[in-house]
Structure formats: C-alpha cells, structure tokens
Design an enzyme around this catalytic site. Structure first.
Site, PDB file in Angstrom:
ATOM      1  N   HIS A 200       0.828  -1.203   0.000  1.00 25.00           N
ATOM      2  CA  HIS A 200       0.000   0.000   0.000  1.00 25.00           C
ATOM      3  C   HIS A 200       0.862   1.252   0.000  1.00 25.00           C
ATOM      4  O   HIS A 200       1.250   1.744   1.055  1.00 25.00           O
ATOM      5  CB  HIS A 200      -0.908  -0.002   1.230  1.00 25.00           C
ATOM      6  CG  HIS A 200      -1.839  -1.184   1.291  1.00 25.00           C
ATOM      7  ND1 HIS A 200      -1.415  -2.446   1.639  1.00 25.00           N
ATOM      8  CD2 HIS A 200      -3.171  -1.284   1.048  1.00 25.00           C
ATOM      9  CE1 HIS A 200      -2.442  -3.283   1.610  1.00 25.00           C
ATOM     10  NE2 HIS A 200      -3.517  -2.616   1.259  1.00 25.00           N
TER      11      HIS A 200
ATOM     12  N   HIS B  58      -2.132  -0.875   7.063  1.00 23.63           N
ATOM     13  CA  HIS B  58      -1.728  -1.185   5.690  1.00 23.63           C
ATOM     14  C   HIS B  58      -0.642  -0.228   5.218  1.00 23.63           C
ATOM     15  O   HIS B  58       0.092  -0.538   4.295  1.00 23.63           O
ATOM     16  CB  HIS B  58      -2.929  -1.129   4.747  1.00 23.63           C
ATOM     17  CG  HIS B  58      -3.728   0.128   4.885  1.00 23.63           C
ATOM     18  ND1 HIS B  58      -4.715   0.294   5.835  1.00 23.63           N
ATOM     19  CD2 HIS B  58      -3.674   1.296   4.212  1.00 23.63           C
ATOM     20  CE1 HIS B  58      -5.234   1.506   5.709  1.00 23.63           C
ATOM     21  NE2 HIS B  58      -4.623   2.128   4.741  1.00 23.63           N
TER      22      HIS B  58
ATOM     23  N   GLY C 222     -10.964   4.483   7.289  1.00 19.43           N
ATOM     24  CA  GLY C 222     -11.482   3.187   7.686  1.00 19.43           C
ATOM     25  C   GLY C 222     -11.516   3.025   9.194  1.00 19.43           C
ATOM     26  O   GLY C 222     -12.499   2.532   9.760  1.00 19.43           O
TER      27      GLY C 222
ATOM     28  N   ASN D 246      -7.922  11.772   3.617  1.00 20.17           N
ATOM     29  CA  ASN D 246      -7.683  11.843   2.181  1.00 20.17           C
ATOM     30  C   ASN D 246      -8.932  11.600   1.334  1.00 20.17           C
ATOM     31  O   ASN D 246      -8.879  11.643   0.104  1.00 20.17           O
ATOM     32  CB  ASN D 246      -6.553  10.874   1.770  1.00 20.17           C
ATOM     33  CG  ASN D 246      -6.876   9.426   2.109  1.00 20.17           C
ATOM     34  OD1 ASN D 246      -8.037   9.025   2.107  1.00 20.17           O
ATOM     35  ND2 ASN D 246      -5.851   8.637   2.408  1.00 20.17           N
TER      36      ASN D 246
ATOM     37  N   ILE E 138     -10.488   9.047   0.541  1.00 18.32           N
ATOM     38  CA  ILE E 138     -10.458   7.887  -0.362  1.00 18.32           C
ATOM     39  C   ILE E 138     -10.506   6.593   0.435  1.00 18.32           C
ATOM     40  O   ILE E 138      -9.808   6.450   1.438  1.00 18.32           O
ATOM     41  CB  ILE E 138      -9.154   7.903  -1.203  1.00 18.32           C
ATOM     42  CG1 ILE E 138      -9.126   9.127  -2.122  1.00 18.32           C
ATOM     43  CG2 ILE E 138      -8.995   6.611  -2.019  1.00 18.32           C
ATOM     44  CD1 ILE E 138     -10.116   9.091  -3.252  1.00 18.32           C
TER      45      ILE E 138
ATOM     46  N   HIS F 226      -4.088   3.268  -3.455  1.00 17.33           N
ATOM     47  CA  HIS F 226      -4.265   2.765  -2.091  1.00 17.33           C
ATOM     48  C   HIS F 226      -3.490   1.483  -1.841  1.00 17.33           C
ATOM     49  O   HIS F 226      -2.683   1.420  -0.915  1.00 17.33           O
ATOM     50  CB  HIS F 226      -5.757   2.528  -1.792  1.00 17.33           C
ATOM     51  CG  HIS F 226      -5.978   1.740  -0.550  1.00 17.33           C
ATOM     52  ND1 HIS F 226      -5.943   2.313   0.703  1.00 17.33           N
ATOM     53  CD2 HIS F 226      -6.202   0.413  -0.347  1.00 17.33           C
ATOM     54  CE1 HIS F 226      -6.145   1.365   1.620  1.00 17.33           C
ATOM     55  NE2 HIS F 226      -6.309   0.214   1.017  1.00 17.33           N
TER      56      HIS F 226
ATOM     57  N   SER G 284     -21.960  -8.067  38.219  1.00 18.76           N
ATOM     58  CA  SER G 284     -22.182  -9.396  37.652  1.00 18.76           C
ATOM     59  C   SER G 284     -20.879 -10.136  37.389  1.00 18.76           C
ATOM     60  O   SER G 284     -20.799 -11.342  37.526  1.00 18.76           O
ATOM     61  CB  SER G 284     -22.954  -9.290  36.330  1.00 18.76           C
ATOM     62  OG  SER G 284     -24.224  -8.720  36.536  1.00 18.76           O
TER      63      SER G 284
ATOM     64  N   GLU H 228     -17.415  -3.610  24.974  1.00 17.77           N
ATOM     65  CA  GLU H 228     -16.616  -4.826  25.128  1.00 17.77           C
ATOM     66  C   GLU H 228     -15.422  -4.841  24.182  1.00 17.77           C
ATOM     67  O   GLU H 228     -14.330  -5.284  24.547  1.00 17.77           O
ATOM     68  CB  GLU H 228     -17.490  -6.062  24.870  1.00 17.77           C
ATOM     69  CG  GLU H 228     -18.691  -6.222  25.801  1.00 17.77           C
ATOM     70  CD  GLU H 228     -19.887  -5.377  25.384  1.00 17.77           C
ATOM     71  OE1 GLU H 228     -19.849  -4.769  24.287  1.00 17.77           O
ATOM     72  OE2 GLU H 228     -20.868  -5.313  26.152  1.00 17.77           O
TER      73      GLU H 228
ATOM     74  N   ASP I  28     -32.083 -15.140  30.988  1.00 19.96           N
ATOM     75  CA  ASP I  28     -31.757 -14.156  29.944  1.00 19.96           C
ATOM     76  C   ASP I  28     -31.839 -14.763  28.541  1.00 19.96           C
ATOM     77  O   ASP I  28     -31.930 -14.032  27.558  1.00 19.96           O
ATOM     78  CB  ASP I  28     -30.382 -13.530  30.193  1.00 19.96           C
ATOM     79  CG  ASP I  28     -30.477 -12.283  31.070  1.00 19.96           C
ATOM     80  OD1 ASP I  28     -31.601 -11.779  31.271  1.00 19.96           O
ATOM     81  OD2 ASP I  28     -29.434 -11.811  31.560  1.00 19.96           O
TER      82      ASP I  28
ATOM     83  N   HIS J 143     -27.985 -14.427  25.334  1.00 25.45           N
ATOM     84  CA  HIS J 143     -26.958 -14.232  26.350  1.00 25.45           C
ATOM     85  C   HIS J 143     -26.262 -15.528  26.746  1.00 25.45           C
ATOM     86  O   HIS J 143     -25.326 -15.492  27.536  1.00 25.45           O
ATOM     87  CB  HIS J 143     -27.579 -13.589  27.597  1.00 25.45           C
ATOM     88  CG  HIS J 143     -27.901 -12.131  27.434  1.00 25.45           C
ATOM     89  ND1 HIS J 143     -28.649 -11.648  26.387  1.00 25.45           N
ATOM     90  CD2 HIS J 143     -27.568 -11.043  28.173  1.00 25.45           C
ATOM     91  CE1 HIS J 143     -28.765 -10.329  26.503  1.00 25.45           C
ATOM     92  NE2 HIS J 143     -28.122  -9.946  27.572  1.00 25.45           N
TER      93      HIS J 143
END
Lengths: 667, 667
Positions: A34, A74, A162, A191, A193, A265, A385, A412, A470, A474
C-alpha cells in the site's frame, strides 16, 4: 519538546520524500502493498518525528518513550521507512528490500515483536486507535503513581478513514474523551479515499463535529503544510483533552498521475509512475538509496531521543521510587503469587465454599490484588455481575488516575483493545469483565492480543445456559469452542473456587499468552477437597476422582458440569459401576502434554464428555469414536437454569444412563 | 397518521400505566427480569403506538406494517405487555404470567419467531439499532420498486444508553445518516443510568451533537410529557433525515422509592415496592389485571391498523404490480435457479476455468442475479476484492434507492446486522462481502441471524494464508472453525467454480439458515470435470476421485486444498498407492447425513484431512484417532502464498509422504 525554532524546512521536505521513495520502491519490489497512505502522510509523519517524538532506537523498550501507533496498518511502509532511517539496528535496507517476504521483519502489516519500534500490531482497522487509547490511559495511570519525573510521555496515532468508520473507533474515542486523555494525539489521514472510491460513497459524517461531541480537542490542517501540522501538534500538546488533527492529504502524494485516487491505495505504482514520481518530487536517487544528509537528519531525531533517555535514566537512578518503578515494570512476582495462592487454596479445601465461579474469581482477586499491586480491574458495565472489583479498588477517573478500577462502559470491543494497550505500555496488568456471550464483540481484539502475545486476562462470566432466564442471546453455546480455536489463547473453565484461583495464577504469570476465564453465574459446590502444593489446573486436565480397581468409564467435565460428573459417578457407584472423574479446566494446557500423559489421565475405558456447550473441540483431544458427549447441539432457551439443564438433558442421571449403555456396548 | 386531535390523554396515561403494571408484575412472578426500561419508556411507547404505529395483530406479516424494534431488548416486557394488550392471539395472559419460563413465548429477551409482532431478536446491545437501519433501508428500496401505494411505512426503534455506547451504533447511525433514511425514528431512553450506576461513570459524549454530526435530525423531549413526545414524533416524520428523539426519562418510573436508580434496571422490585408503585401510579388493579376500558383503548390501536391493512390490501389487489410484488415477497424461485445453475455448471465442466473462488462467486452471481431480481449485493468497502458486484448493479444512493448494490462502508459489523434487517423486512435477498478474517468483526450479527434463522449470505473472501502478503492479521486460521461452531449456520468452502455456484444455490434457497461462503483470493483449477444434474455440494462432502480397487488412503480437503489433495493422489498413484479424494465444501450438510452414508464417503482406509486452517472441527466428523491432518497450528505469516504453503508444509508432497507413513503404520 517542540523544535520548531531550528527546523531546516528544506531538509524536512526531503526527509518526507525519503519516506515516499522507500514506500513506493518497497511496494514495487514486493509487487504487493500500500503506497498510498505512506506517501500521503509522509509530511505529517516527518513533522511528528522530526520535531516532536521522543524515542531512542538504541533502547526501544525505554519506558518513558513516546508511543507511536500506525492504526492504518496497511501503511506499514511508513513505519518501516522511518524506523530504517532512525537507525533501528534490526531494520536494515535488506529488510525494506524484502518487504512482505517470508522471514523478513517487514510484514504486510506492522507486527509487534517482529521488529523494534513497533508498539502494537495493526491492520484490522480501528484496533490501533483503541489500543493507543489504552496506552495513553496507562501513561496517565503510571504518571499518577510515579510522577512527571519518571512518566511523562505522549501517544501519537495515525488513522485513516477506515479506522474512523469502524465501530470500535466510537467506543475508543468516547472513552478517551470521557477520561480526558490529553496525552493522546490522533492524526487522521483525511484523504477522502477508501478502497471502493471516494468516502462519499458510504459516509457523510462530519468527523470533526463527531470528535467534538465526544469531548475531544479538534483541529484541521493541510497535511502537506508542515508548519501548519507542527503548529497543530503543538496546540494539541497544550490541550487537556485528547486531540484530533484532521490532516487533509492527497493519497499517494507525489505520484503525479495516480495521486488522489483509490488506485494508489493498495497496489504498486508501476515502474512508469515511480519514475514520474521521482521527477515530480525531485528525488533523483536510485531505489532504496537515501542520501547521507537526509539520513543524518533522521538520525538527529534519534540523537535527541537518546539525550532525553539519558536524562530520564539519571532521574530514575536518583529517584526514591527507583525500585518500585522497576518492580512494576518487571514480570509479576510469581513466587509470592504461588505462596499466596497455595495458602488460599489450602484454606478453600477446608472451607469448601459453595459459590459461583464468578464469585470465586472475586475471592481469588482479593488475594491476587493484594500480592500484585499493579493489577488493574474493570468491566464493560457489569461490575456487579462479573465480580471484578475487589475491596478498596478506586475507580480511575478523569481527575484521579491513581485508582485501580476502570469503568469501560458498554464497550466490550474497546475494553479488550484498551487492555491490550495498557499491557503493551507496561507497568500495569489489566483484566476486564463482560458476559461470555459478548466475547463475540471483543473477539477481534482478543485475537490481536493472542497474535501479539500480550498477557491480558478476559473475565467472562455467565458461561453457559446456567445463566438461565436471559435466554439464548446471552447464553454462550459455541463461544468456548470459538475461543479455544484462537491460537495462543488459554481458555479456562474452572469447576470451583480452587480451580478458579489456580487459573488466575496461571493467567497472571503467563509471559506471552492472554487468557479467558469462563465463569459461572450459578453457585457450584467445591470439588477439590484437598489442599495441595501443586497447581493442578496447570495440567489442563487431571483425575479428580479415581476408581478403586480398573475404570469402567471416565467422565470428563469442565466448569459447572464437573458437579454433574461427580453426581453421575455417585449414581454409578451405587450401581457397582466404577466411574473416574476428570476435571479439564484448560484444553490448551492439556494439549501441550505428552500423548502418553494424556492417555493416562483419560484412561482406556469408555469416556463421556460433559460440558453444557457444543461438542466441537472435544473429539480428538478428549474423545474417541464411540465415546459420548453430553452438552448442547444448538442454541439455548429462556428459563431458570435447573429447568434448562433438565430440558437439554445435561444431568447426572443421563450421564449415568449413557455410561451404562457405553459399558454394555463395549462388552 | 397522527391522531393527536382525538386523543383521550387520561386514557393514554392509564394505557402507559398498564405497561408498567404488567412489567413489574411479570418480572416479580419470574423473580427475574428488567422492570426499569419498560416502566421508564411506557409513556413514550404508549404515545408511539396509540397515535402513530400502524400494525394489525390479525396479520403480523402484513408487508406494509410499521416496524417496531426494541433494541434495548432487556426491556422485553414492554413489548410483551403491549402485544398482549393489542390482542396478538399468541400473547395471552398465561404468557405474561410465565415470563422467562421454559416453553413460554415471553423469553428473557424478545426473540424473532417466538411470538408474533417481534420483528427481530434483540438483547446484545446495539444490534436492534443496526437491524432497524436495515429495515428502514429495505423499506425505501422496496418503495423505489413499488411506489407509495404498496410500500409506505416507517421503522421505529427504542434504544438505551448501552445501545449508543456500543460500536455498532456508530456504524449504523453513520450509514443511516449517509443514506438519509428519513423513515427511521430512533427513540432513545435517555435515563442516564446503566448497570454500574450513572452514565457519567463512563461516558460524557453529547449524543445529540453526535447524531447531528452523522446527518440526523435531532430532538430532545421529556419522555414523560406525552404531548411533547407526540409532537417530536410528528416532526420526525416530516423530516427527510433519520431522526433521533432523546427522551429524558426516569428509569423505573412509578416505583416511588427506587425509580431513577440502577437498582430498578435488572431486578424485581419486590412486593413492597410494587405495592407502593400501585399507590403512586393510582393503579388499584390486581396483578396482571387490565381494566376493560384500558384494554379497549389498546385494541383501538389494532383496529386502526386493521383498517389501514384492509385499504392497503385493496390497493394491492388492484395494482398492476400485484404479481410482481407477491413474487418478490415469496421464497426465491428454486426451480428457475436450479435450471440456471445446472446449465451454468454444465458449461463450467466443459470450460474448466482456473479462477479464484471469489471470482467464481462473481461469475455465479451473474447467473443468480439474472434469475433472482431481488438479490441485493454489497461489500464493506472491498468491492473489487470480494467480487460482489455484478454487471449493471447500480449503487443504492440517498437519492435513488432503485439500485441493487450497497456500499456498506468499512463497517463489517453493521453490514451483517443491516443485512439481517433487510432480510427480516422481506422482499429483498441481501448478500455482502468482506475478508474472512473480519468475520470476527461481524460475528455478533452473524450469530443473531443464525439464532433468528434469517437466510442472509455472508461472502467472505481471502479465506486462508493463500491471501499471502497481507500477513497474519488478515489470514484466517481459526475463523472457519469458529463459524462452524455457530449453530444453524452453513459454512461453505468451495473448491472451484462449480462448487461455488452450487454453494450459492443452496445458500439462496435456504429457508431459515444463513450462510457463509469462504472464498479464495488465489486462482484454483477446476476440480469438478463433469457436468451433472445433481448439486453435489448439497451432500456436504462427496467422493471427487474414487480409486480403482480398494482405497489405500482417503484424502479429504476443502476449498483451495482440494487441488493439493488431487496432486497428492497423482503422486501416490505414480507410486502405486490408491488414494481417493473427497471434497468437503460444507461440514454442516455432511453432518446431517446418516452415519452410514458418511462412512461410505470417507471410507475405511486411513484418512488425511487437508485444510490450510486449524484442525478443530475435523476430528469426530471427518477424522478418527490415527488419521492425519495437514493444516495450520498457529497464526500465519506475511509472504507470497506459494512460499507460505511450502513454509507451513501444506503441500502435495507432504500429503503423499504422510499417506505412505499411515499406510505403512497400518500394516
């Protein structure tokens, strides 16, 4: 830290072009890679390193170094080019020439541990941003413990469009904004792109407004105006909030016919375009050739870092915190931990508490956290929990980072990546909790931790249909199998308080392997009734109850189902059938043992595996053709746990019946 | 649609209290559940249903109904209470009394297919938001195809703080804002409370600014001021952008001593507090008792819906699009698809193209998309890599929804959830692509689709170390095993263009099972050299090359490794060893066959499994103790694919050597 006064801007322009040249040449040689991001962000990265970053290639582990994360992984050639020119001794020209080839340190994406100066593995987008957040948090937490003299550095990350589209970026920037991680500076390669074309194909978010909404300090600059970039970084350093600098860049800058297009790219430019770029950039040098004066400019960055490191070393040597600081960075004190766990499990063997293993985990953590002062607990909003917070653990807040407990929020995925970042930073040992079913959310970061070999502990409670009402959304059914599938990850499913404590000991002393602790919601009886000097969980699986005389059958179970195996053995004993019971808290450790040792544990008699989860992973290691398995074959259901165990036939009675059938069938 | 003019506000207040009463009574009876959200959002939900929503409990599948999604799935009692009072015939009081019990429709979290009027399964936070985005997109796409007369409804979703903290919410709102999904109205239960306590423990994001940054229309109201809520919904309906309505609520509203605290989130209120709430709310009725006049008010909502449905039915009956509309909602035309695939694969067996299976997938899609006009392709920004876009597929854009191709952006997780939403909406058949390694990102939504039985097709290319230089971050090693672990999911790994086409046929005609297609980056030779009327992939595994005379060894392989198995068989044949080759494109389908059939395919001779992935999942189904496996035992590496196959010993030569060893060992 700012060196703006004595910047030779012409030299700096050439320093940036050197990155561009090495990137396009290496990608061309590899016929793969790249060039777009390294060429586009060359100016920004050069300013960052030339004027700000404080690292010393002669000591890549210097604790107070600045951290640099290439979240847009990349664009790895940007990292390799810079690290080569800075003079890292493992990044010679041969490495650049062998970009992406077998055995080279220059992997397709930057890999932690493959070469010096790579702070974390990146490639799966967004991970670097969240990991950098963990590093920046760890820096402030360490600063709260040791002060400015010993801990006073920054975390810089480069991300692309991204990274900012991935969901994990939301979790990470929300968390960083809340925690006011002012030492974090995110340089966005704006950029416009992506691989499919212009970003407006799929997004129209106002990123600057988005970051501002999350409490960040936001600036925007022309990413090819180096003075503007420098001024923005300087302003970012002054602000108490984490900073986004939106750097408007031209992807593939310097390739005159292709720049600004998604064509640059992820593919080599080709010989013609590389030649055109050399002309366009005024870079007459041969492939992989860097003129001495430009190399000298880069080496000056390293010299500045060496100076800073030397000064820091003096401060550490004369610091009253010297030994405490070194201790926190060293491996956990395994001897002290062993002694504490031994005493604790000996007491448990007498007291035999009937508790859920999530509660047993809290009890073990009370012991662990007293012995290891640098553990840092947390939960993705399930503290009560997951039972991850022990007595006296104060929360880490935006105004006081001296605490040991992190409210990760309902995030998470970021939690797992932030824990990777904390562990990579060094000095702190992170563990964090959520429900096992949500390991799916954090899975990409768990995997990256396993690939890097970062010993983070993932506390995953509510580990089967045993969580009850649940319901199937779950209830983990396939999650343990899916986690056992990840290489270099230890998955523990302890059966009682003793095994839970043993699992913690193994997880916390692992050098380069993360762990998952799968813990029950429901209470479980003590099954290890004798104290002992040996951590039997370390065996992976062991005989919990042996028969008198040859075995008729061996019942193998994990976690909450060991109780069922024992009850089945009792039923069988009443029928005159000799059933041994094997507890198997960690398949990975068992798999490491010699086949003959495994055979001795599992025996030659018919075997029945019992685990309230799917069978995948049991055959081969634990079971042979003709052996039986009691567990789940599909999703669970919503009902109280005892009703579910009956409904799905995971009972001692069924195990005893099956054992009799197997024994009859074998006769 | 707004009925504000003739609203009896006193009656409406009691309609809301009825939700509260049923929620607290059912949770109390179950001794488990979440009263906080239903009680807090009772006013908002009542206004939404009473004044706006257009559904008919007598026909829960009415295509032009409004969609309602309870993304905060733990608040399931809100849904069950409403659906009971609306008169769904499967939601009698017995269901509410048996909340969360075995066999009841009232599962802990709302489950699609368990009861009428539940549009999607929720519980894992954020999923409902993204799924609702898919429904809202499908509505506009269907509208573009059939016009306002036949398709003119809205999607409403209730979400909590947790939904908005999860990363998937970012991907979904960003996408919805970009696509300007004005028919989507998101009602945020802004109660400031999460399980651990106040939201300010872990977040300080300005959600309203965040949504505005993503291009949403944003309003904020007092969630207990029903007129304000109604006005906001009305304004939202008028706006062309997707709408967020931040509803400031008191969690557990009506429970005088506990409301506003995290104590009411997820535990029964207890008898005393319930009694106090009855007094506080002026609700003197016995548990589960709803006065007739209040029930009548709810039934009026249903009557309004029935009227709308009847009018819609008349429009459909007289529409020139009648048969086309019915066809698009019906199951895919399996007969036409079979014929097209048969012709196509017969041609392939002659032409024998050497192409990557990702390319073969595109070729198959050219056939498929011509036969099935309602397939909708897409990719998470890897269109050219996933090969998901066939000729003439126009992009779906904010201004033209008539297209068949969706640029999901770099949002694997939301893509999977949006595809679930499109499929649940009905009328369109979604498939979408990314790299197989990133199935980890989309995994929670893939799982939810499997739990719901929604036949979405996940196109996952770059399915092994065969992708080469991008390295271990991008190389799936454990992902196929981890996907095979998910119940009710078909995982295909086709070996060539014929198998790829067959896999597509099976995936698209599955009634209630999603599929994953694992496809190679690298070119693969044709291995199915004969055309045939039968879809052999449907067998799961089959003998690709049989031996003359008894088998000495059976080589079993999938995908790109079938080529290696064939080459190994050739090597062995030259040595006089009879090796059969089995291609095993779908383990799940093979597992469904009778053991005797499986045994016939796999044979009694020694077996060698070959798959450039981990072994987990092979034992038991494919391999016996003593059989061998050639594949991966850890993460991959960065290098050209041929070098990696050699490095990791996944070669025909090694397979032949192993075969000879096994045969010798068996003698």
């Amino acid at each position: 830290m700012n060196q703006m006064a004595r910047i030779d801007t012409e030299a700096e322009a050439q320093m940036a072009n050197a990155i561009r040249a090495l990137a396009m040449d290496a990608v061309e040689a590899a016929k793969s890679g790249h060039p777009g991001a390294p060429m586009g962000m060359a100016d920004v990265a050069t300013v960052l390193f030339n004027r700000f970053i404080r690292i010393d290639p002669a000591d890549d582990g210097w604790p107070d170094r600045d951290r640099f994360v290439m979240s847009a992984g990349h664009g790895s050639m940007l990292v390799y080019a810079i690290n080569h020119m800075l003079g890292y001794d493992d990044m010679g020209l041969d490495q650049l020439r062998n970009f992406r080839q077998l055995g080279a340190r220059t992997a397709g994406h930057p890999e932690y541990g493959h070469a010096k100066g790579i702070e974390t593995t990146t490639g799966p987008l967004g991970q670097g941003v969240a990991t950098a957040v963990g590093m920046a948090l760890a820096e402030r937490m360490m600063n709260a413990r040791f002060g400015d003299d010993l801990v006073d550095h920054r975390t810089y990350a480069i991300c692309g469009d991204g990274c900012l589209m991935e969901g994990i970026s939301h979790e990470a920037i929300d968390f960083a904004g809340h925690q006011r991680l002012g030492r974090l500076i995110l340089l966005w390669d704006d950029n416009g792109i992506t691989i499919d074309g212009h970003t407006d194909l799929s997004t129209s978010t106002d990123q600057r407004a988005r970051f501002a909404a999350a409490g960040w300090h936001v600036q925007a600059v022309d990413g090819h105006d180096r003075e503007a970039v420098a001024a923005a970084i300087q302003a970012a350093q002054q602000d108490e909030r984490p900073s986004l600098i939106a750097c408007k860049t031209v992807i593939g800058f310097g390739a005159p016919n292709k720049q600004g297009s998604h064509e640059v790219h992820g593919a080599p430019l080709g010989a013609d375009e590389i030649a055109a770029a050399r002309t366009h950039l005024g870079w007459p040098h041969a492939p992989f050739e860097i003129p001495t004066n430009i190399l000298d400019s880069w080496r000056a960055v390293s010299a500045r870092g060496a100076e800073a490191r030397s000064a820091w070393r003096k401060r550490l040597d004369s610091s009253p915190d010297n030994s405490r600081f070194n201790a926190t960075l060293a491996a956990p004190d395994a001897v002290a931990l062993r002694a504490a766990i031994r005493d604790y499990t000996a007491k448990l063997a007498t007291e035999r508490p009937k508790v859920a293993t999530r509660k047993a985990s809290e009890m073990a953590l009370e012991v662990v956290n007293a012995v290891l002062p640098n553990t840092v607990g947390g939960s993705a909003d399930l503290t009560g929990s997951n039972n991850t917070r022990t007595k006296g653990m104060a929360a880490v807040t935006p105004t006081d980072r001296s605490g040991r407990y992190i409210h990760y929020g309902i995030r998470e995925h970021a939690m797992a990546a932030i824990m990777n970042g904390i562990a990579l930073h060094g000095g702190l040992i992170p563990y964090g909790g959520t429900f096992l079913a949500f390991s799916d959310y954090s899975r990409p970061a768990i995997r990256l931790g396993a690939l890097m070999g970062v010993p983070v502990v993932h506390v995953m409670t509510h580990d089967s249909i045993g969580l009850g009402e649940d319901g199937p959304t779950h209830q983990p059914v396939e999650h343990v199998a899916a986690l056992r599938a990840i290489p270099n990850l230890m998955v523990f499913r302890p059966a009682d308080a003793v095994e839970t404590a043993e699992a913690w000991e193994i997880a916390l002393t692992a050098a380069a392997t993360p762990s998952v602790l799968c813990l029950s919601r429901q209470n479980l009886p003590a099954v290890r009734l004798e104290g002992g000097d040996e951590n039997l969980t370390r065996l992976g699986a062991y005989v919990l109850r042996e028969t008198k005389g040859a075995r008729d059958v061996t019942l193998i179970a994990t976690g909450s189902e060991v109780e069922i195996a024992l009850a089945a053995a009792d039923l069988l004993a009443a029928q005159g059938v000799r059933a041994a019971v094997v507890s198997a808290p960690c398949f990975e450790l068992f798999a490491e043992r010699a086949p003959s040792e495994r055979e001795q544990v599992l025996g030659r008699a018919p075997r029945i595996g019992i685990e309230a989860l799917i069978r995948q992973g049991w055959d081969g290691l634990m079971l042979r053709p003709g052996d039986a398995f009691i567990g789940m074959t599909g999703f669970g259901a919503s009902a109280p746990a005892p009703a579910l165990y009956r409904h799905f036939g995971i009972t001692a009675e069924r195990a005893a019946d099956l054992a009799n059938q197997l024994i009859q069938g074998g006769k």
